[in-house]
Design a protein around this motif. Structure first.
Motif, PDB file in Angstrom:
ATOM      1  N   ALA A  58       0.828  -1.209   0.000  1.00 11.94           N
ATOM      2  CA  ALA A  58       0.000   0.000   0.000  1.00 11.94           C
ATOM      3  C   ALA A  58       0.862   1.259   0.000  1.00 11.94           C
ATOM      4  O   ALA A  58       0.568   2.220  -0.696  1.00 11.94           O
ATOM      5  CB  ALA A  58      -0.924  -0.006   1.220  1.00 11.94           C
ATOM      6  N   VAL A  59       1.966   1.203   0.770  1.00 13.59           N
ATOM      7  CA  VAL A  59       2.870   2.346   0.813  1.00 13.59           C
ATOM      8  C   VAL A  59       3.523   2.564  -0.559  1.00 13.59           C
ATOM      9  O   VAL A  59       3.578   3.668  -1.075  1.00 13.59           O
ATOM     10  CB  VAL A  59       3.973   2.148   1.893  1.00 13.59           C
ATOM     11  CG1 VAL A  59       5.061   3.198   1.767  1.00 13.59           C
ATOM     12  CG2 VAL A  59       3.346   2.196   3.278  1.00 13.59           C
ATOM     13  N   LEU A  60       3.967   1.440  -1.185  1.00 12.86           N
ATOM     14  CA  LEU A  60       4.661   1.536  -2.479  1.00 12.86           C
ATOM     15  C   LEU A  60       3.752   2.063  -3.585  1.00 12.86           C
ATOM     16  O   LEU A  60       4.193   2.753  -4.500  1.00 12.86           O
ATOM     17  CB  LEU A  60       5.210   0.153  -2.873  1.00 12.86           C
ATOM     18  CG  LEU A  60       6.400  -0.318  -2.030  1.00 12.86           C
ATOM     19  CD1 LEU A  60       6.805  -1.735  -2.438  1.00 12.86           C
ATOM     20  CD2 LEU A  60       7.582   0.638  -2.178  1.00 12.86           C
ATOM     21  N   SER A  61       2.450   1.719  -3.490  1.00  9.94           N
ATOM     22  CA  SER A  61       1.557   2.093  -4.582  1.00  9.94           C
ATOM     23  C   SER A  61       1.043   3.534  -4.433  1.00  9.94           C
ATOM     24  O   SER A  61       0.302   4.011  -5.254  1.00  9.94           O
ATOM     25  CB  SER A  61       0.358   1.129  -4.629  1.00  9.94           C
ATOM     26  OG  SER A  61      -0.422   1.314  -3.469  1.00  9.94           O
ATOM     27  N   ARG A  62       1.467   4.194  -3.364  1.00 13.25           N
ATOM     28  CA  ARG A  62       1.004   5.577  -3.178  1.00 13.25           C
ATOM     29  C   ARG A  62       1.584   6.543  -4.176  1.00 13.25           C
ATOM     30  O   ARG A  62       2.745   6.383  -4.560  1.00 13.25           O
ATOM     31  CB  ARG A  62       1.397   6.057  -1.765  1.00 13.25           C
ATOM     32  CG  ARG A  62       0.197   6.032  -0.869  1.00 13.25           C
ATOM     33  CD  ARG A  62       0.505   6.704   0.468  1.00 13.25           C
ATOM     34  NE  ARG A  62      -0.091   5.881   1.510  1.00 13.25           N
ATOM     35  CZ  ARG A  62       0.372   5.786   2.751  1.00 13.25           C
ATOM     36  NH1 ARG A  62       1.463   6.435   3.072  1.00 13.25           N
ATOM     37  NH2 ARG A  62      -0.221   5.059   3.637  1.00 13.25           N
TER      38      ARG A  62
END
Ligand SMILES: *Cc1c(COP(=O)(O)O)cnc(C)c1O
Length: 382
Positions: free
Chosen positions: A378-382
């Motif tokens: 989720a962090v990476l796809s931000r």
């Protein structure tokens, strides 16, 4: 063996062959209630706890109700208790239209925060109703000191802490009245049943009447006050006496399993494994997450693998009928609410095997790993 929908259940009673024989021998006798088995169980239990008297009742809840009734806690009376408990410990006050006044908990032990008790006292406060939640033991010397200073009675809900002690004195024996419950998930069971202990003779005599329709102890057939049928049948008492004999061994088994869980669940960043104070009586095994959503995720993961778990406890003040009656809202007792959102009870009983405990721990680790991967993604796809 009856089948359970769960591969690994949350709890399971241990009933040995000797206990089965004891119950069977009652069933072969003509006395199924009000007989010698109850008397024997009461005597043995009082001796074990270190109280002068023990009065068998049909459940822990009935025992709490009788304690409240006996003390005359009714409309206008308040008792200080915890919102983080099994609901019966507060409901018993509602039975008599007394008011439970909640005080928030200590976040580490999950027990009533004794620092906060005195500021919750009002001129209507008549009693303290502390609960040894999860088998953890409150500082009863301090509870009794507060009670004495303010002229309050103490009902000690020891339903989750049979066999525990504080300063060498058994839980249940500290309060004016102590209450125990023997539902099958407890450390010892009678199927359904409970015990009230006290060292006051006047309390003892009145309790014996109250649990038996208010029948006068004079034996003239009269009824001296409004009472109930809260009697414990002989089969339950026979089982209880056998379970009490085994209790020290049961507690040892549970302590060993508790330590094993602690060992195999340690070192996980996202998971708190609460400490195991030596005075406690092992009732349930709790793990705690930082985030509420992670707790729910872990529970779902366990369920998927056939492993039963439970949310202990939903805070009592947030149940609908408490909100409606007393106007409680979210945020009233933030520590109890946080514990209610982050604690999870996992399978724990006398006979759980190391292999089963490992399976539970593996399921938790896998659940945690999944959770961390998802949050990373989720962090990476931000
Ligand atoms: C189990 C329990 C009781 C009594 O429950 P019964 O099912 O009525 O025997 C009361 N208080 C607490 C905190 C309990 O855990």
């Amino acid at each position: 063996m009856t089948s359970s929908p769960w591969r690994i259940p949350l709890s399971r009673p241990q009933v040995d062959e000797e206990a089965v024989q004891e119950v069977a021998s009652v069933l072969r006798s003509p006395i199924l209630s009000i007989g010698p088995r109850l008397q024997a169980f009461e005597h043995a239990f009082a001796r074990f706890i270190g109280s002068r008297y023990a009065i068998g009742v049909s459940s822990g809840t009935c025992g709490l109700h009788l304690a409240v009734k006996l003390l005359g806690l009714g409309p206008g009376a308040e008792a200080i208790t915890t919102p983080f408990s099994f609901i019966a410990s507060a409901n018993c006050l509602l039975f008599e239209n007394a008011r439970p006044v909640f005080v928030d908990i200590d976040p580490d032990s999950f027990l009533l925060d004794l620092e906060l008790v005195e500021e919750a006292l009002t001129p209507r406060t008549r009693a303290l109703l502390p609960v040894h939640v999860f088998g953890n033991v409150l500082d009863m010397a301090r509870v009794m000191a507060i009670a004495r200073l303010h002229g309050l009675a103490v009902i000690e809900d020891a339903c989750e802490a049979v066999g525990a002690a504080w300063q060498g004195r058994r839980t249940g024996s500290w309060g004016d009245l102590g209450v125990f419950g023997f539902y099958p998930n407890k450390q010892m069971t009678t199927g359904e049943g409970g015990m009230v202990v006290t060292s006051r003779e006047d309390f003892h005599l009145r309790l014996r009447g109250l649990r038996n329709q208010g029948r006068s102890l004079a034996g003239d057939g009269s009824f001296s006050e409004l009472g109930y049928n809260y009697r414990m049948p002989e089969m339950a008492a026979a089982l209880g006496a056998a379970q009490l004999k085994s209790l020290p061994a049961f507690l040892q088994e549970r302590r060993r399993r508790e330590r094993f869980y602690q060992q195999i669940l340690s070192g996980l960043d996202e998971l708190r494994v609460p400490p195991i104070p030596p005075e406690r009586s092992p009732f349930v095994f709790i793990v705690q997450t930082r985030e509420p959503a992670l707790r729910d995720h872990l529970q779902a993961q366990l369920t998927e693998r056939g492993i039963q778990s439970a949310v202990y406890f939903r805070p009592i003040h947030l149940e609908k009928f408490y909100r409606e009656r007393f106007g409680y809202r979210e945020g009233a007792f933030p520590r109890a609410e946080h514990a209610g959102q982050t604690c999870l009870a996992i399978p724990f009983y006398n006979q759980i095997t190391e292999e089963e405990q490992r399976q539970v721990a593996d399921a938790i680790r896998q659940g945690l790993a999944q959770w961390l991967n998802r949050s990373r993604a989720a962090v990476l796809s931000r």
